[in-house]
Design a protein around this motif. Structure first.
Motif, PDB file in Angstrom:
ATOM      1  N   LEU A  66       0.835  -1.203   0.000  1.00  0.00           N
ATOM      2  CA  LEU A  66       0.000   0.000   0.000  1.00  0.00           C
ATOM      3  C   LEU A  66       0.868   1.250   0.000  1.00  0.00           C
ATOM      4  O   LEU A  66       1.743   1.407   0.846  1.00  0.00           O
ATOM      5  CB  LEU A  66      -0.890  -0.010   1.244  1.00  0.00           C
ATOM      6  CG  LEU A  66      -1.928   1.112   1.368  1.00  0.00           C
ATOM      7  CD1 LEU A  66      -3.057   0.920   0.342  1.00  0.00           C
ATOM      8  CD2 LEU A  66      -2.506   1.153   2.784  1.00  0.00           C
ATOM      9  N   ALA A 123      -0.537  -1.644  -4.431  1.00  0.00           N
ATOM     10  CA  ALA A 123      -1.913  -1.266  -4.128  1.00  0.00           C
ATOM     11  C   ALA A 123      -1.895   0.239  -3.902  1.00  0.00           C
ATOM     12  O   ALA A 123      -1.623   0.706  -2.789  1.00  0.00           O
ATOM     13  CB  ALA A 123      -2.429  -1.999  -2.898  1.00  0.00           C
ATOM     14  N   THR A 124      -2.099   1.005  -4.944  1.00  0.00           N
ATOM     15  CA  THR A 124      -1.958   2.459  -4.865  1.00  0.00           C
ATOM     16  C   THR A 124      -3.249   3.111  -4.391  1.00  0.00           C
ATOM     17  O   THR A 124      -4.348   2.686  -4.735  1.00  0.00           O
ATOM     18  CB  THR A 124      -1.551   3.044  -6.226  1.00  0.00           C
ATOM     19  OG1 THR A 124      -2.536   2.688  -7.206  1.00  0.00           O
ATOM     20  CG2 THR A 124      -0.203   2.496  -6.667  1.00  0.00           C
ATOM     21  N   VAL A 125      -3.091   4.152  -3.594  1.00  0.00           N
ATOM     22  CA  VAL A 125      -4.214   4.938  -3.080  1.00  0.00           C
ATOM     23  C   VAL A 125      -3.825   6.403  -3.196  1.00  0.00           C
ATOM     24  O   VAL A 125      -2.844   6.836  -2.578  1.00  0.00           O
ATOM     25  CB  VAL A 125      -4.531   4.575  -1.616  1.00  0.00           C
ATOM     26  CG1 VAL A 125      -5.619   5.487  -1.076  1.00  0.00           C
ATOM     27  CG2 VAL A 125      -4.966   3.119  -1.498  1.00  0.00           C
ATOM     28  N   THR A 150     -12.367   1.879   0.251  1.00  0.00           N
ATOM     29  CA  THR A 150     -12.708   1.091  -0.933  1.00  0.00           C
ATOM     30  C   THR A 150     -11.603   0.110  -1.282  1.00  0.00           C
ATOM     31  O   THR A 150     -11.853  -1.060  -1.601  1.00  0.00           O
ATOM     32  CB  THR A 150     -12.979   2.012  -2.127  1.00  0.00           C
ATOM     33  OG1 THR A 150     -14.028   2.931  -1.790  1.00  0.00           O
ATOM     34  CG2 THR A 150     -13.383   1.222  -3.360  1.00  0.00           C
ATOM     35  N   ARG A 151     -10.352   0.562  -1.226  1.00  0.00           N
ATOM     36  CA  ARG A 151      -9.220  -0.278  -1.593  1.00  0.00           C
ATOM     37  C   ARG A 151      -9.063  -1.452  -0.624  1.00  0.00           C
ATOM     38  O   ARG A 151      -8.915  -2.607  -1.044  1.00  0.00           O
ATOM     39  CB  ARG A 151      -7.949   0.558  -1.622  1.00  0.00           C
ATOM     40  CG  ARG A 151      -6.665  -0.234  -1.744  1.00  0.00           C
ATOM     41  CD  ARG A 151      -6.586  -1.013  -3.036  1.00  0.00           C
ATOM     42  NE  ARG A 151      -6.123  -0.186  -4.139  1.00  0.00           N
ATOM     43  CZ  ARG A 151      -5.869  -0.641  -5.357  1.00  0.00           C
ATOM     44  NH1 ARG A 151      -6.069  -1.922  -5.609  1.00  0.00           N
ATOM     45  NH2 ARG A 151      -5.460   0.161  -6.304  1.00  0.00           N
ATOM     46  N   LEU A 189      -9.518  -5.486  -1.306  1.00  0.00           N
ATOM     47  CA  LEU A 189      -8.461  -6.476  -1.088  1.00  0.00           C
ATOM     48  C   LEU A 189      -8.948  -7.613  -0.195  1.00  0.00           C
ATOM     49  O   LEU A 189      -8.625  -8.780  -0.415  1.00  0.00           O
ATOM     50  CB  LEU A 189      -7.240  -5.809  -0.461  1.00  0.00           C
ATOM     51  CG  LEU A 189      -6.497  -4.777  -1.307  1.00  0.00           C
ATOM     52  CD1 LEU A 189      -5.350  -4.166  -0.508  1.00  0.00           C
ATOM     53  CD2 LEU A 189      -5.963  -5.392  -2.584  1.00  0.00           C
ATOM     54  N   GLU A 209     -10.057   6.990  -0.674  1.00  0.00           N
ATOM     55  CA  GLU A 209      -9.938   5.726  -1.399  1.00  0.00           C
ATOM     56  C   GLU A 209      -9.522   4.561  -0.502  1.00  0.00           C
ATOM     57  O   GLU A 209      -9.615   3.408  -0.917  1.00  0.00           O
ATOM     58  CB  GLU A 209      -8.920   5.863  -2.537  1.00  0.00           C
ATOM     59  CG  GLU A 209      -9.335   6.807  -3.651  1.00  0.00           C
ATOM     60  CD  GLU A 209      -8.268   6.915  -4.717  1.00  0.00           C
ATOM     61  OE1 GLU A 209      -7.300   6.129  -4.671  1.00  0.00           O
ATOM     62  OE2 GLU A 209      -8.391   7.789  -5.578  1.00  0.00           O
TER      63      GLU A 209
END
Length: 325
Positions: A169, A199-201, A209-210, A214, A206
């Motif tokens: 992340l 896993a970009t935010v 949701t991310r 996952l 966000e």
């Protein structure tokens, strides 16, 4: 004694006084740019360790060294602003905490020595020519490498045997270098226990949701590496990971304090204390290029864990048993 004789005597003493001793008496200037907020508990410990290291080497703030602190609170705009401010002050050395800080300072000066602390992939990012021969005006201590990523994935696998893919992340606006770093990790699959992918935010909104997404993906674990956005939002990340029963490990001890599963990292306070030695050497005349850029963590590691709900991972053990050193 006549005034003319006294002036002559004083001038003669100044001429024969050893240059190193005269330099030691002068007030030196040190800039410190920290990537997170001043009230962050880990950062307070790191700065306390750094100041202790300086004192042990004879440097006392306000006596023979003046320290200018800046705290960027994880904001890219403040990182740029404070980098420019410190360079404008023309300090003798700058202590730069974090890869984005070193990246912001690099184009601003080629003459002011920079000691980077807790940086990622200094060779790949062009900060130094090599670890043994840094070259230029930058040296310091790297933090995340394939060995540490391998430790994280191994611990995740130990706690949650069903995990086959780990998501790292990070915020690409603050730490864009992770993309290239993960490609290097992928090129050396034998160094990690599972596939590691990004896993970009981009925004705080966000995160939920991310992480929920996952958690719904079978065989997925979460890695929370060093990123200013991660530490600023570590409580939110920990609560979301726990609520969604997502196997996760962080470089930040605060992650476990806030309810996350595990943390594992080198002793970052010790790294800051060791960085005082580099600052001392540079203040005494050594060029940054003579200070080897270290990629080896200190021998002390910090590991923390809490029980993982069995429904999250079919865990065969009540908790992950992190090795101690």
């Amino acid at each position: 004694m006549r005034r003319r004789d006294f002036i002559g005597l004083a001038a003669g003493m100044a001429a024969v006084w050893p240059p190193a001793a005269r330099a030691q008496q002068a007030m030196r200037k040190l800039g410190v740019l920290m990537i997170v907020a001043e009230d962050d508990p880990d950062s307070r410990r790191r700065i306390a360790a750094f100041r202790l290291g300086l004192r042990e080497l004879g440097w006392q703030d306000g006596q023979n060294i003046q320290i200018e602190y800046r705290w960027a609170a994880g904001r890219p705009d403040l990182i740029r602003q404070y980098a420019e401010e410190l360079v404008a002050l023309a300090p003798d050395v700058i202590l730069a905490n974090g890869t984005p800080v070193v990246a912001a300072l690099k184009p601003l000066t080629r003459s002011i020595p920079i000691v980077g602390v807790l940086i990622v992939d200094p060779v790949g990012l062009g900060f130094v020519t090599s670890l043994s021969r840094p070259g230029g005006n930058i040296t310091g201590f790297s933090f995340i490498n394939s060995e540490l990523i391998g430790k994280w994935t191994s611990l995740i696998k130990d706690a949650a045997p069903g995990v086959s893919r780990a998501m790292l992340l990070y915020n690409p606006k603050i730490t864009p270098f992770y993309g290239d770093f993960l490609r290097e990790i992928a090129a050396a699959p034998q160094s990690v226990a599972m596939e590691v992918v990004p896993a970009t935010v981009d925004t705080v909104d966000e995160l939920q949701t991310r992480i929920e997404g996952l958690a719904r993906t079978p065989g997925t674990g979460l890695l929370i590496g060093p990123d200013a956005a991660n530490i600023v939002n570590i409580r939110k990340i920990a609560l979301l990971a726990a609520a969604n029963r997502l196997p996760a490990i962080s470089v930040y001890r605060q992650f476990v304090i806030e309810g996350g599963l595990m943390s594992y990292r080198p002793d970052t306070a010790d790294i800051f204390r060791r960085s005082a030695g580099y600052v001392d050497r540079i203040l005494k005349g050594a060029p940054p290029a003579s200070c080897r850029c270290s990629s080896r963590p200190s021998s002390n590691s910090s590991s923390t864990k809490r029980p993982l709900p069995r429904s999250a991972s079919s865990c065969r053990r009540p908790c992950c048993r992190s090795p101690t050193r």
